[in-house]
Enzyme design. Structure first.
Site, PDB file in Angstrom:
ATOM      1  N   GLU A  81       0.850  -1.238  -0.067  1.00  0.00           N
ATOM      2  CA  GLU A  81      -0.056  -0.152  -0.281  1.00  0.00           C
ATOM      3  C   GLU A  81       0.858   1.418  -0.134  1.00  0.00           C
ATOM      4  O   GLU A  81       0.834   2.074  -1.071  1.00  0.00           O
ATOM      5  CB  GLU A  81      -0.812   0.039   1.153  1.00  0.00           C
ATOM      6  CG  GLU A  81      -1.942  -1.139   1.261  1.00  0.00           C
ATOM      7  CD  GLU A  81      -2.976  -0.926   2.113  1.00  0.00           C
ATOM      8  OE1 GLU A  81      -4.038  -0.953   1.992  1.00  0.00           O
ATOM      9  OE2 GLU A  81      -2.820  -1.355   3.544  1.00  0.00           O
TER      10      GLU A  81
ATOM     11  N   GLU B 176      -3.818 -10.452   3.726  1.00  0.00           N
ATOM     12  CA  GLU B 176      -4.778  -9.950   4.661  1.00  0.00           C
ATOM     13  C   GLU B 176      -6.213 -11.550   4.530  1.00  0.00           C
ATOM     14  O   GLU B 176      -7.250 -11.818   5.562  1.00  0.00           O
ATOM     15  CB  GLU B 176      -5.334  -8.803   4.731  1.00  0.00           C
ATOM     16  CG  GLU B 176      -4.595  -7.600   4.614  1.00  0.00           C
ATOM     17  CD  GLU B 176      -3.396  -7.190   3.869  1.00  0.00           C
ATOM     18  OE1 GLU B 176      -2.689  -6.588   4.038  1.00  0.00           O
ATOM     19  OE2 GLU B 176      -3.026  -8.458   2.879  1.00  0.00           O
TER      20      GLU B 176
END
Length: 264
Positions: free
Chosen positions: A118, A138
Site C-alpha cells: 500500500e 490479509e
C-alpha cells in the site's frame, strides 16, 4: 485530519538529503520494517519536514526487506471504531504523500507485503530488484486492506489480479512485476536504491510545475470523462507553459542550447 496521529517514532524513519533529492528510509529492520502507528506517523512527519530544495524523494527500507506490512501486534487491540479511524489516518498520510509537492520513487527489495505494498502503491515510480516479492496476505488472516490498497493497487495491476492475491495468497515475484504493472523497473539484486536515486535525480531536473501537474493531473484525468479530461489537460498545459522556467527551457531548445531527445 480524519484521525489523530500516534506519537512519531522518528528513530524508525531517517532522512538523507543529497542536493535536490531526499532519501526517506524505513529503519525497523528487525521487524522487516513492519509499519507500526509510530512508524507511519514518523513517515508523515519526515515528508512534512522536507526542505524546499527537495525536488524528488526516494523511499527505501533498511535491511533485507522494503516493508513486510502492518505490525499485527497492534491490530489485536483495536475495536471496530478504532480500526475505522486507524484506516482513515493511513488514507490521510498516504494521500498526502501521493498528492504532495514532489514525485516519489520507491526502491523495492525483499518483502513488499500488505501495508508495504500500500505504501509502495502511493509512490509515483517503483523500482524492484530481483529479490522483491509482492503479497497481500490479509485474506488468509481474516482482515481486509485498510491503507488505500483497494483503491490504488487495482489501478496498477487490475482488480482481478488483486482479488487473486487476496483470495489465494498468490505471491508475485520480481520478474513478473513489470509486466503486470506492479513496478516500472526491474534491476539486479541490491541495485534498486541506486536506480531509484538515478531516476529521482533525473526527475529533479524537470520544471517543478510540470512535475506537479503530472503528479496531480494524470491520475485525475484518467478517472474523468473524456471531455472533462480534455479541459483539465488544457488548463494544466496553459499553467505549466506559463512558468518562467518553462519559457527559459523552450528558448534553450529553440536556440540549440537545450537537451535533445535521445535513445538510451
Amino acid at each position: 485530519m480524519p484521525a489523530p496521529y500516534a506519537t512519531p517514532c522518528l528513530e524508525e524513519v531517517s532522512v538523507e538529503h543529497r542536493g535536490a533529492i531526499s532519501i526517506v528510509r524505513l529503519c525497523r529492520p528487525k521487524k522487516r520494517n513492519a509499519i507500526s502507528d509510530g512508524l507511519m506517523a514518523a513517515i508523515a512527519r519526515r515528508f512534512d519536514e522536507l526542505p524546499e530544495s527537495t525536488r524528488a524523494v526516494v523511499i527505501d527500507g533498511e535491511g533485507d526487506h522494503f516493508c513486510a506490512g502492518l505490525d499485527l501486534s497492534e491490530l489485536k487491540e483495536r475495536d471496530a471504531v478504532q480500526g475505522l479511524h486507524h484506516s482513515r489516518s493511513w488514507h490521510h498520510i498516504l494521500t498526502a504523500i501521493e498528492f504532495g509537492r514532489v514525485p516519489i520513487v520507491a526502491a523495492l527489495h525483499g518483502a513488499v507485503v500488505g501495508g508495504g505494498l500500500e505504501l509502495a502503491s502511493a509512490c509515483h515510480l517503483r523500482v524492484a530488484d530481483e529479490t522483491t516479492f509482492f503479497a497481500l496476505p490479509e485474506g488468509s488472516r481474516g482482515i481486509f486492506v485498510g491503507g488505500g490498497g483497494s483503491v490504488r493497487i487495482p489501478k496498477l495491476i487490475g482488480a482481478h489480479r488483486m482479488l487473486d492475491m487476496m483470495l489465494t495468497g498468490r505471491v508475485y515475484k520480481a520478474a513478473e512485476s513489470v509486466s503486470i504493472g506492479m513496478a516500472q523497473y526491474l534491476v539486479p539484486p541490491g541495485q534498486s536504491l541506486a536506480k531509484a536515486i538515478e531516476l529521482a535525480e533525473r526527475i529533479a531536473q524537470n520544471a517543478p510545475m510540470t512535475n506537479y501537474a503530472l503528479m496531480h493531473g494524470l491520475p485525475r484525468i484518467a478517472e474523468q470523462p473524456a471531455d472533462h479530461g480534455f479541459l483539465t489537460e488544457a488548463m494544466l498545459a496553459a499553467i505549466a507553459q506559463s512558468a518562467p522556467e518553462a519559457k527559459a527551457r523552450v528558448r534553450a531548445f529553440l536556440d540549440g542550447t537545450g537537451p535533445k531527445v535521445k535513445a538510451d
